[in-house]
Design a protein around this motif. Structure first.
Motif, PDB file in Angstrom:
ATOM      1  N   LYS A  27       0.855  -1.185   0.000  1.00  0.00           N
ATOM      2  CA  LYS A  27       0.000   0.000   0.000  1.00  0.00           C
ATOM      3  C   LYS A  27       0.891   1.235   0.000  1.00  0.00           C
ATOM      4  CE  LYS A  27      -3.520   2.394   2.568  1.00  0.00           C
ATOM      5  NZ  LYS A  27      -4.104   2.585   3.874  1.00  0.00           N
ATOM      6  N   ALA A  28       0.663   2.129  -0.941  1.00  0.00           N
ATOM      7  CA  ALA A  28       1.448   3.348  -1.058  1.00  0.00           C
ATOM      8  C   ALA A  28       1.085   4.306   0.072  1.00  0.00           C
ATOM      9  CB  ALA A  28       1.200   4.005  -2.409  1.00  0.00           C
ATOM     10  N   GLU A  29       2.108   4.923   0.636  1.00  0.00           N
ATOM     11  CA  GLU A  29       1.905   5.888   1.714  1.00  0.00           C
ATOM     12  C   GLU A  29       1.815   7.315   1.187  1.00  0.00           C
ATOM     13  OE1 GLU A  29       1.365   5.037   4.888  1.00  0.00           O
ATOM     14  OE2 GLU A  29       1.506   2.942   4.268  1.00  0.00           O
ATOM     15  N   GLY A  30       2.396   7.570   0.016  1.00  0.00           N
ATOM     16  CA  GLY A  30       2.391   8.914  -0.532  1.00  0.00           C
ATOM     17  C   GLY A  30       3.603   9.722  -0.115  1.00  0.00           C
ATOM     18  N   HIS A  31       4.569   9.077   0.534  1.00  0.00           N
ATOM     19  CA  HIS A  31       5.829   9.724   0.909  1.00  0.00           C
ATOM     20  C   HIS A  31       6.895   9.221  -0.058  1.00  0.00           C
ATOM     21  CE1 HIS A  31       3.869  11.061   4.554  1.00  0.00           C
ATOM     22  NE2 HIS A  31       3.507   9.813   4.797  1.00  0.00           N
ATOM     23  N   ILE A  32       7.489  10.125  -0.802  1.00  0.00           N
ATOM     24  CA  ILE A  32       8.387   9.754  -1.899  1.00  0.00           C
ATOM     25  C   ILE A  32       9.478   8.787  -1.460  1.00  0.00           C
ATOM     26  CG2 ILE A  32      10.087  10.620  -3.553  1.00  0.00           C
ATOM     27  CD1 ILE A  32       8.395  13.194  -3.706  1.00  0.00           C
ATOM     28  N   ALA A  36       9.781   4.814  -2.254  1.00  0.00           N
ATOM     29  CA  ALA A  36      10.927   4.450  -3.096  1.00  0.00           C
ATOM     30  C   ALA A  36      11.765   3.361  -2.434  1.00  0.00           C
ATOM     31  CB  ALA A  36      11.783   5.682  -3.377  1.00  0.00           C
ATOM     32  N   GLN A  37      11.987   3.490  -1.134  1.00  0.00           N
ATOM     33  CA  GLN A  37      12.779   2.482  -0.427  1.00  0.00           C
ATOM     34  C   GLN A  37      12.046   1.148  -0.377  1.00  0.00           C
ATOM     35  OE1 GLN A  37      13.750   3.417   3.639  1.00  0.00           O
ATOM     36  NE2 GLN A  37      15.463   1.987   3.650  1.00  0.00           N
ATOM     37  N   HIS A  38      10.749   1.187  -0.138  1.00  0.00           N
ATOM     38  CA  HIS A  38       9.946  -0.043  -0.124  1.00  0.00           C
ATOM     39  C   HIS A  38       9.996  -0.723  -1.495  1.00  0.00           C
ATOM     40  CE1 HIS A  38       6.336  -1.889   2.115  1.00  0.00           C
ATOM     41  NE2 HIS A  38       6.925  -2.789   1.385  1.00  0.00           N
ATOM     42  N   LEU A  39       9.898   0.072  -2.531  1.00  0.00           N
ATOM     43  CA  LEU A  39       9.971  -0.444  -3.901  1.00  0.00           C
ATOM     44  C   LEU A  39      11.328  -1.120  -4.147  1.00  0.00           C
ATOM     45  CD1 LEU A  39       8.594   1.307  -6.941  1.00  0.00           C
ATOM     46  CD2 LEU A  39      10.956   0.652  -7.032  1.00  0.00           C
ATOM     47  N   ARG A  40      12.419  -0.493  -3.716  1.00  0.00           N
ATOM     48  CA  ARG A  40      13.752  -1.079  -3.902  1.00  0.00           C
ATOM     49  C   ARG A  40      13.899  -2.384  -3.142  1.00  0.00           C
ATOM     50  NH1 ARG A  40      15.421   4.194  -3.118  1.00  0.00           N
ATOM     51  NH2 ARG A  40      16.291   3.730  -1.070  1.00  0.00           N
ATOM     52  N   LYS A  41      13.369  -2.438  -1.913  1.00  0.00           N
ATOM     53  CA  LYS A  41      13.462  -3.662  -1.101  1.00  0.00           C
ATOM     54  C   LYS A  41      12.696  -4.818  -1.741  1.00  0.00           C
ATOM     55  CE  LYS A  41      14.230  -1.661   3.449  1.00  0.00           C
ATOM     56  NZ  LYS A  41      13.671  -1.467   4.791  1.00  0.00           N
ATOM     57  N   ILE A  56      13.263   6.896  -6.849  1.00  0.00           N
ATOM     58  CA  ILE A  56      12.763   8.199  -6.404  1.00  0.00           C
ATOM     59  C   ILE A  56      11.789   8.785  -7.430  1.00  0.00           C
ATOM     60  CG2 ILE A  56      13.427  10.589  -5.897  1.00  0.00           C
ATOM     61  CD1 ILE A  56      15.938   9.387  -4.535  1.00  0.00           C
ATOM     62  N   VAL A  57      12.093   8.605  -8.705  1.00  0.00           N
ATOM     63  CA  VAL A  57      11.149   9.039  -9.753  1.00  0.00           C
ATOM     64  C   VAL A  57       9.846   8.260  -9.619  1.00  0.00           C
ATOM     65  CG1 VAL A  57      10.718   9.051 -12.234  1.00  0.00           C
ATOM     66  CG2 VAL A  57      12.911   9.844 -11.364  1.00  0.00           C
ATOM     67  N   ALA A  58       9.952   6.939  -9.405  1.00  0.00           N
ATOM     68  CA  ALA A  58       8.749   6.123  -9.208  1.00  0.00           C
ATOM     69  C   ALA A  58       8.000   6.580  -7.956  1.00  0.00           C
ATOM     70  CB  ALA A  58       9.121   4.649  -9.103  1.00  0.00           C
ATOM     71  N   GLY A  59       8.732   6.904  -6.877  1.00  0.00           N
ATOM     72  CA  GLY A  59       8.106   7.401  -5.652  1.00  0.00           C
ATOM     73  C   GLY A  59       7.356   8.700  -5.882  1.00  0.00           C
ATOM     74  N   THR A  60       7.891   9.549  -6.749  1.00  0.00           N
ATOM     75  CA  THR A  60       7.220  10.813  -7.096  1.00  0.00           C
ATOM     76  C   THR A  60       5.912  10.533  -7.837  1.00  0.00           C
ATOM     77  OG1 THR A  60       9.381  11.881  -7.258  1.00  0.00           O
ATOM     78  CG2 THR A  60       7.523  13.033  -8.244  1.00  0.00           C
ATOM     79  N   LEU A  61       5.955   9.592  -8.765  1.00  0.00           N
ATOM     80  CA  LEU A  61       4.735   9.236  -9.495  1.00  0.00           C
ATOM     81  C   LEU A  61       3.703   8.587  -8.578  1.00  0.00           C
ATOM     82  CD1 LEU A  61       6.390   7.831 -12.748  1.00  0.00           C
ATOM     83  CD2 LEU A  61       5.248  10.034 -12.446  1.00  0.00           C
ATOM     84  N   VAL A  76       0.880  -0.475  -4.970  1.00  0.00           N
ATOM     85  CA  VAL A  76       1.986  -0.628  -5.907  1.00  0.00           C
ATOM     86  C   VAL A  76       2.266  -2.125  -5.991  1.00  0.00           C
ATOM     87  CG1 VAL A  76       4.386  -0.062  -6.397  1.00  0.00           C
ATOM     88  CG2 VAL A  76       2.925   1.600  -5.219  1.00  0.00           C
ATOM     89  N   CYS A  77       2.194  -2.670  -7.193  1.00  0.00           N
ATOM     90  CA  CYS A  77       2.458  -4.094  -7.391  1.00  0.00           C
ATOM     91  C   CYS A  77       3.630  -4.260  -8.355  1.00  0.00           C
ATOM     92  CB  CYS A  77       1.241  -4.804  -7.952  1.00  0.00           C
ATOM     93  SG  CYS A  77      -0.142  -4.842  -6.797  1.00  0.00           S
ATOM     94  N   MET A  78       4.421  -5.284  -8.099  1.00  0.00           N
ATOM     95  CA  MET A  78       5.577  -5.580  -8.948  1.00  0.00           C
ATOM     96  C   MET A  78       5.544  -7.066  -9.285  1.00  0.00           C
ATOM     97  SD  MET A  78       8.303  -3.337  -6.784  1.00  0.00           S
ATOM     98  CE  MET A  78       9.686  -3.673  -7.834  1.00  0.00           C
TER      99      MET A  78
END
Length: 114
Positions: A27-32, A36-41, A56-61, A76-78
């Motif tokens: 679940k996205a928090e809305g904090h860039i 971004a860190q969660h996405l990288r992990k 960070i660009v993905a976190g901005t989007l 956010v799903c990967m």
């Protein structure tokens, strides 16, 4: 009629079973930086290194989608694609959101450690 439903239903089950175990969502928090860190992990756990500027660009989007749908959850799903790359989808559960597309996120395959 039963044959038509059966023939359409079985392939859908197979495709969803193919990606069910491999797809990771949060679940996205809305904090860039947190997103971004969660996405990288998550990408790293899938064997894919996503570089900080890309995340960070993905976190901005992700943040912009959270701000666009403030009353609804954004996920956010990967998942890996057929080429072994990681795809990302940012989906709101709002009724008017529509279906988000899967996009390849740039990174590098991590070599397994011995």
């Amino acid at each position: 009629m039963k044959k038509v439903v059966f023939t359409l239903f079985i392939p859908m089950l197979l495709v969803s079973a193919l990606f069910a175990g491999e797809m990771e969502c949060f679940k996205a928090e809305g904090h860039i930086f947190e997103d971004a860190q969660h996405l990288r992990k998550i990408a790293l756990s899938m064997g894919w290194k996503v570089f900080k500027p890309v995340s960070i660009v993905a976190g901005t989007l992700i943040k912009s989608k959270v701000k666009f749908y403030p009353e609804d959850n954004v996920f956010v799903c990967m998942r890996p694609n057929k080429l072994g790359e990681v795809e990302i989808r940012v989906q709101s559960d709002a009724k008017d959101a529509g279906k988000a597309a899967w996009n390849v996120i740039f990174g590098q395959k991590v070599k397994p450690q011995k």
